[in-house]
Scaffold this motif. Structure first.
Motif, PDB file in Angstrom:
ATOM      1  N   GLU A 285      45.854  30.443  65.640  1.00  0.00           N
ATOM      2  CA  GLU A 285      46.172  31.070  66.914  1.00  0.00           C
ATOM      3  C   GLU A 285      44.897  31.279  67.703  1.00  0.00           C
ATOM      4  O   GLU A 285      43.970  31.945  67.250  1.00  0.00           O
ATOM      5  CB  GLU A 285      46.851  32.408  66.664  1.00  0.00           C
TER       6      GLU A 285
ATOM      7  N   ASN B  57      61.804  25.877  75.563  1.00  0.00           N
ATOM      8  CA  ASN B  57      60.591  26.626  75.207  1.00  0.00           C
ATOM      9  C   ASN B  57      60.956  27.872  74.427  1.00  0.00           C
ATOM     10  O   ASN B  57      61.922  28.553  74.751  1.00  0.00           O
ATOM     11  CB  ASN B  57      59.838  27.080  76.460  1.00  0.00           C
ATOM     12  N   GLY B  58      60.176  28.126  73.411  1.00  0.00           N
ATOM     13  CA  GLY B  58      60.392  29.338  72.630  1.00  0.00           C
ATOM     14  C   GLY B  58      61.569  29.245  71.684  1.00  0.00           C
ATOM     15  O   GLY B  58      61.978  30.232  71.088  1.00  0.00           O
ATOM     16  N   GLY B  60      61.688  27.835  68.837  1.00  0.00           N
ATOM     17  CA  GLY B  60      61.276  27.973  67.447  1.00  0.00           C
ATOM     18  C   GLY B  60      60.874  26.658  66.801  1.00  0.00           C
ATOM     19  O   GLY B  60      60.645  26.601  65.592  1.00  0.00           O
ATOM     20  N   LYS B  61      60.746  25.604  67.583  1.00  0.00           N
ATOM     21  CA  LYS B  61      60.414  24.286  67.031  1.00  0.00           C
ATOM     22  C   LYS B  61      59.047  24.293  66.349  1.00  0.00           C
ATOM     23  O   LYS B  61      58.907  23.866  65.204  1.00  0.00           O
ATOM     24  CB  LYS B  61      60.409  23.232  68.161  1.00  0.00           C
ATOM     25  N   THR B  62      58.040  24.776  67.068  1.00  0.00           N
ATOM     26  CA  THR B  62      56.697  24.792  66.493  1.00  0.00           C
ATOM     27  C   THR B  62      56.639  25.706  65.281  1.00  0.00           C
ATOM     28  O   THR B  62      55.998  25.390  64.275  1.00  0.00           O
ATOM     29  CB  THR B  62      55.677  25.237  67.564  1.00  0.00           C
ATOM     30  N   THR B  63      57.327  26.840  65.368  1.00  0.00           N
ATOM     31  CA  THR B  63      57.358  27.764  64.240  1.00  0.00           C
ATOM     32  C   THR B  63      57.916  27.071  62.998  1.00  0.00           C
ATOM     33  O   THR B  63      57.370  27.211  61.902  1.00  0.00           O
ATOM     34  CB  THR B  63      58.208  28.992  64.595  1.00  0.00           C
TER      35      THR B  63
HETATM   36  N1  ATP Z   1      52.006  34.054  66.471  1.00  0.00           N
HETATM   37  C1  ATP Z   1      53.072  34.553  67.106  1.00  0.00           C
HETATM   38  N2  ATP Z   1      53.222  35.886  67.271  1.00  0.00           N
HETATM   39  C2  ATP Z   1      54.300  36.387  67.893  1.00  0.00           C
HETATM   40  N3  ATP Z   1      55.303  35.650  68.387  1.00  0.00           N
HETATM   41  C3  ATP Z   1      55.233  34.313  68.251  1.00  0.00           C
HETATM   42  C4  ATP Z   1      54.109  33.696  67.611  1.00  0.00           C
HETATM   43  N4  ATP Z   1      54.302  32.353  67.617  1.00  0.00           N
HETATM   44  C5  ATP Z   1      55.480  32.158  68.247  1.00  0.00           C
HETATM   45  N5  ATP Z   1      56.052  33.320  68.623  1.00  0.00           N
HETATM   46  C6  ATP Z   1      57.354  33.475  69.295  1.00  0.00           C
HETATM   47  O1  ATP Z   1      58.338  32.823  68.528  1.00  0.00           O
HETATM   48  C7  ATP Z   1      59.260  32.134  69.356  1.00  0.00           C
HETATM   49  C8  ATP Z   1      59.290  30.671  68.994  1.00  0.00           C
HETATM   50  O2  ATP Z   1      58.079  30.058  69.398  1.00  0.00           O
HETATM   51  P1  ATP Z   1      57.732  28.534  69.137  1.00  0.00           P
HETATM   52  O3  ATP Z   1      56.327  28.321  69.540  1.00  0.00           O
HETATM   53  O4  ATP Z   1      58.132  28.173  67.764  1.00  0.00           O
HETATM   54  O5  ATP Z   1      58.712  27.801  70.170  1.00  0.00           O
HETATM   55  P2  ATP Z   1      58.776  26.265  70.558  1.00  0.00           P
HETATM   56  O6  ATP Z   1      60.184  25.850  70.359  1.00  0.00           O
HETATM   57  O7  ATP Z   1      57.743  25.488  69.867  1.00  0.00           O
HETATM   58  O8  ATP Z   1      58.474  26.353  72.118  1.00  0.00           O
HETATM   59  P3  ATP Z   1      57.666  25.349  73.061  1.00  0.00           P
HETATM   60  O9  ATP Z   1      58.671  24.354  73.517  1.00  0.00           O
HETATM   61  O10 ATP Z   1      57.230  26.220  74.178  1.00  0.00           O
HETATM   62  O11 ATP Z   1      56.543  24.762  72.292  1.00  0.00           O
HETATM   63  C9  ATP Z   1      58.822  32.426  70.777  1.00  0.00           C
HETATM   64  O12 ATP Z   1      59.594  33.496  71.262  1.00  0.00           O
HETATM   65  C10 ATP Z   1      57.379  32.809  70.644  1.00  0.00           C
HETATM   66  O13 ATP Z   1      57.011  33.691  71.658  1.00  0.00           O
END
Ligand code: ATP
Ligand code: MG
Lengths: 289, 343
Positions: A285, B57-58, B60-63
Motif C-alpha cells: 500500500e 470500481n471497488g 473487490g477484484k484486486t482484493t
Molecule cells: N488496504 C485497504 N484498506 C481499506 N480498505 C480497502 C483496502 N484495499 C481495498 N479496500 C476497499 O475494499 C473494496 C474493494 O477494493 P478493491 O481494490 O479490491 O476493488 P477493485 O474491484 O479492484 O476496484 P478497482 O476497479 O477500482 O480496481 C473497496 O471498497 C476499497 O475501498
C-alpha cells in the motif's frame, strides 16, 4: 502436470541472491558516478573523522598521538559500516514500495524478503569498505596512527569482521523489515537507531562511562565486542577497561553469541512484520500524499 | 477435480479507512467504518482456464487477487491455489504463481529491460539459457526487442507495462494473475497484449490465468469464463455466452428517430419499456434509442406510441444481447455510471 516445468521447486541457492546483490550494486554504483561517490563514501566519512579530531582536541586538550585518540578514531571509522548498512537496508522497503513500485513482485518471488534485503545491503557493505580503508589511511597519514596487524592476527581479525558484518546486516534487516508496517514518514527510524547504537557500543566513548541500565545494554549487543576485537587486533590493545579481563577468544565468543541473538531477533521481527503486513494489507500500500 | 483455484466462503474486511476510501463506494461500508471488500466468495477455476473477474470500481477484484497471491490474508474462509492453502503455506503457493498489475509506473529505473527480466527469472530459479530463450521470444511477440537494452527509466508507461507482463510470464507460473493488464494502454498495444495472453493459455493447457478487467469486450472475447463481482459478492459466474443467454434481456432494440429535442425520450411513459439509453446525433439530425423491453410483444406498443406522437421510426432493429446487458441486469447499473460514483 509436467515436473520439468517445476524448476522453481529446486532453485539454485546462490542465483537469486546474486541477482539481488547485482541490483543492489547497480543502485549503489549509480550514485557511484565519481562525484556523488566521492561525497558519500569519502568526503562524508572524512568530515566525520575530522570533526572527531577537533572535538577530541578541544575536550581533552591531548595531542592526537595519545593512545585514546587512536582508539576513538578506529572505532569511529569502523562504525561507518553500521550507519551505511542500516540506512541502506532501512530504505529498501520504502524505495521498492513507493518509488519503484516493485515491492509486491519482490515479495512474491521465492527468493524471500530476508535474503533480498541482505543482498541489497551487501552491495553497500562492499562500497563502505572503501570508506573505511580510506579513513584509516588518512588516520595514519595525517594523525600518525600506527596499525599493528600481524599476519598471525589475521584469522582472528577476519572472524571479527565477518561476525560484525553479519550482525550489522541482521540489524539492517530487522529495522528495514519493520518499515513494512510504516508509512513513508518512518524512513528516518533506521538511521536514528544506528545513531543510538553509536553511543551504546562505545564507538567513541568507552561504554564504561554509560550509566546503568545503558551499560548493561552495551554489554549485550555484539557491536561492543566487534569494536573491541577490531581495536585489539589493529592497535594492539583494547579500549574498554571493564572488558580488559576478557581474553581475545572470550571477546570473539561474546561477539558470536551477540550476533546469533541479533540474527534470531531479526528473523522473528521480519516474520512478524511480514505477517502483520499481509494481515492488514500494508505490504504494497502506497503512502497517500 | 483438482481446481487451479478454489475459494470457499471467502471474506475480507478492512478496518478503518482513510479519506481516500471515503470517496469510494459508501455502500460497501457498514456502520463501524469497516469495509467488506469480499463476502462469501465461492469460486472454482479449472487448470487451463482463462478466467475473468468483471466488476465496477471497488467491487473487490484486486482484493481477491491479492488474497490468491498471498499478498493479503483473508478475514475468514479459505482459498487454495493448486490445492495449497494460501494462508497456511504461502511459500509453496508463491512458487506456482506470478502477478502483473496494470496502470502502474513500476520498475527499477537503473536496470535495462533485459536485466529486469533476468533478475526476476533468477529469483524464480529459472536457468539462464531458458530465461534468454523465453525473454527473446516474448520480447519479439510484444515488440519489445528494440528496447531490450534500454534503461527502464527511459521507457514509456506502455512499454514498461509490456516489460512487466514479460516479467510475470518469464517464470512460467502455473497460475498467473493479471490485474487490469490493459489499463492505460492504447488500443493497438492492448490488442497485442490480449492476443499474447490468449495464446499463452492455449499453448499451455495446464496453466491458468485470472484476469480482472473493466472492459466488457475484453472479458467477452478473451475469457473462457467470467465471474461478475459487485460489492464483494459474486453475482454470476459462467461462460460469456451463457451469461448473455441467462442474464441479458432478449428484447433489446435500436430505434432511430429524427433528432429529439424535448428532453427525455418519446417512450418514457410506456410500461413495456424497462429502460432506454438515448444518444443524440445533432450533426446528422438523428436520435438513437437503445430500448430494453419487458417482452418481445412490446415492440408493437412502441411503434404505436411513436406514431401517436408523430415521431417517425427511421429504422428499428433487434440487437444481440451483450455482456454489458447481462452486467446491467446483474449489478443494476453499468460500469460507466459506477465509475463516476466510485472515483
Ligand atoms: N488496504 C485497504 N484498506 C481499506 N480498505 C480497502 C483496502 N484495499 C481495498 N479496500 C476497499 O475494499 C473494496 C474493494 O477494493 P478493491 O481494490 O479490491 O476493488 P477493485 O474491484 O479492484 O476496484 P478497482 O476497479 O477500482 O480496481 C473497496 O471498497 C476499497 O475501498
Ligand atoms: Mg483493482
Amino acid at each position: 502436470m509436467s515436473e520439468a516445468l517445476e524448476h522453481s521447486d529446486a532453485p539454485s541457492r546462490l542465483g537469486p541472491w546474486l541477482a539481488a546483490a547485482r541490483l543492489g550494486w547497480a543502485i549503489e554504483s549509480n550514485w557511484a558516478d565519481p562525484f556523488v561517490f566521492m561525497t558519500y563514501q569519502i568526503v562524508r566519512p572524512l568530515f566525520g573523522a575530522l570533526i572527531l579530531v577537533v572535538m577530541f582536541k578541544i575536550v581533552t586538550g591531548q595531542p592526537t598521538s595519545s593512545a585514546v585518540f587512536g582508539q576513538m578514531y578506529v572505532g569511529n571509522a569502523f562504525f561507518i559500516l553500521v550507519v551505511q548498512c542500516v540506512s541502506c537496508i532501512g530504505l529498501v522497503i520504502f524505495d521498492d514500495r513507493e518509488r519503484y513500485q516493485m515491492l509486491r513482485y519482490i515479495y512474491l518471488a521465492p527468493i524471500g524478503l530476508g535474503a533480498y534485503l541482505a543482498a541489497r545491503g551487501m552491495a553497500r557493505l562492499a562500497a563502505t569498505t572503501v570508506s573505511i580503508l580510506f579513513t584509516l589511511a588518512v588516520g595514519a597519514w595525517l594523525f600518525g596512527l600506527r596499525y599493528h596487524l600481524s599476519p598471525a592476527d589475521l584469522p582472528y581479525f577476519s572472524l571479527i569482521l565477518i561476525l560484525g558484518g553479519i550482525a550489522t546486516l541482521a540489524m539492517g534487516i530487522m529495522l528495514g523489515g519493520s518499515t513494512m508496517l510504516m508509512a513513508q514518514n518512518g524512513w528516518s527510524m533506521p538511521e536514528g537507531v544506528s545513531g543510538v547504537l553509536y553511543l551504546f557500543c562505545g564507538a567513541v566513548f568507552s561504554i564504561d562511562i554509560l550509566p546503568w541500565p545503558f551499560s548493561a545494554v552495551a554489554r549485550l549487543i555484539p557491536w561492543t565486542y566487534w569494536l573491541e576485537g577490531i581495536r585489539r587486533s589493529l592497535l594492539g590493545s583494547g579500549y574498554v577497561a571493564s572488558l580488559a579481563g576478557l581474553t581475545n577468544a572470550q571477546i570473539l565468543l561474546r561477539l558470536g553469541i551477540g550476533t546469533a541473538g541479533t540474527v534470531a531477533v531479526a528473523w522473528l521481527t521480519l516474520r512478524f512484520a511480514e505477517y502483520r503486513a499481509v494481515a492488514t494489507g500494508k505490504l504494497d500500500e502506497k503512502t497517500d500524499h | 477435480m483438482n481446481w487451479a483455484i478454489e475459494t470457499q466462503n471467502l471474506r475480507r474486511v478492512f478496518r478503518g479507512g482513510t479519506v481516500r476510501r471515503l470517496w469510494r463506494r459508501k455502500s460497501a461500508q457498514n456502520g463501524n467504518g469497516e469495509t467488506v471488500a469480499l463476502d462469501a466468495v465461492d469460486l472454482q477455476v479449472k487448470p487451463g482456464e482463462l478466467f475473468g473477474l468483471l466488476g465496477p470500481n471497488g467491487a473487490g477484484k484486486t482484493t481477491l487477487l491479492k488474497i490468491l497471491s498471498t499478498l493479503l490474508l483473508p478475514t475468514s474462509g479459505t482459498a487454495t491455489v493448486d490445492g495449497i492453502d494460501v494462508a497456511k503455506d504461502p511459500e509453496r503457493v508463491r512458487k506456482r504463481i506470478n502477478m502483473v498489475s496494470g496502470g502502474e509506473h513500476s520498475g527499477f529505473g537503473i536496470l535495462t529491460v533485459r536485466e529486469t527480466i533476468w533478475m526476476f527469472a533468477q529469483f524464480y530459479g529459472v536457468p539462464g539459457r531458458v530465461v534468454r530463450e523465453r525473454a527473446d521470444r516474448m520480447m519479439d511477440i510484444l515488440g519489445l526487442t528494440e528496447f531490450a537494452e534500454t534503461k527502464v527509466s527511459k521507457l514509456s508507461t506502455g512499454t514498461r507495462q509490456k516489460m512487466n507482463i514479460i516479467r510475470g510470464f518469464v517464470s512460467a507460473p502455473r497460475i498467473l494473475y493479471l490485474d487490469e493488464p490493459t489499463l492505460g494502454l492504447d488500443v493497438a498495444v492492448a490488442r497485442e497484449v490480449r492476443s499474447f495472453v490468449r495464446a499463452w493459455v492455449d499453448e499451455h493447457p495446464e496453466r491458468s490465468i485470472i484476469l480482472t478487467t473493466h472492459y466488457m469486450a475484453e472479458a467477452d472475447s478473451l475469457c473462457d469464463r467470467v465471474a461478475i463481482i459487485d460489492r464483494g459478492r459474486v453475482r454470476a459466474c459462467d461462460t460469456p455466452a451463457n451469461l448473455k443467454r441467462d442474464w441479458a434481456p432478449e428484447c433489446v432494440y435500436r430505434i432511430e428517430i429524427p433528432l429529439w429535442t424535448q428532453g427525455g425520450h418519446p417512450l418514457d411513459d410506456l410500461d413495456v419499456v424497462r429502460s432506454a439509453d438515448v444518444e443524440h446525433h445533432g450533426d446528422r439530425g438523428r436520435t438513437n434509442l437503445r430500448v430494453i423491453l419487458e417482452n418481445g410483444d412490446g415492440i408493437g406498443a412502441v411503434t404505436e406510441r411513436l406514431s401517436q406522437r408523430g415521431v417517425a421510426a427511421l429504422s428499428v432493429s433487434r440487437l444481440e444481447p451483450t455482456l454489458e446487458d447481462a452486467f446491467l441486469n446483474l449489478v443494476g447499473h453499468g460500469l460507466a455510471a459506477s465509475e463516476e460514483k466510485g472515483r
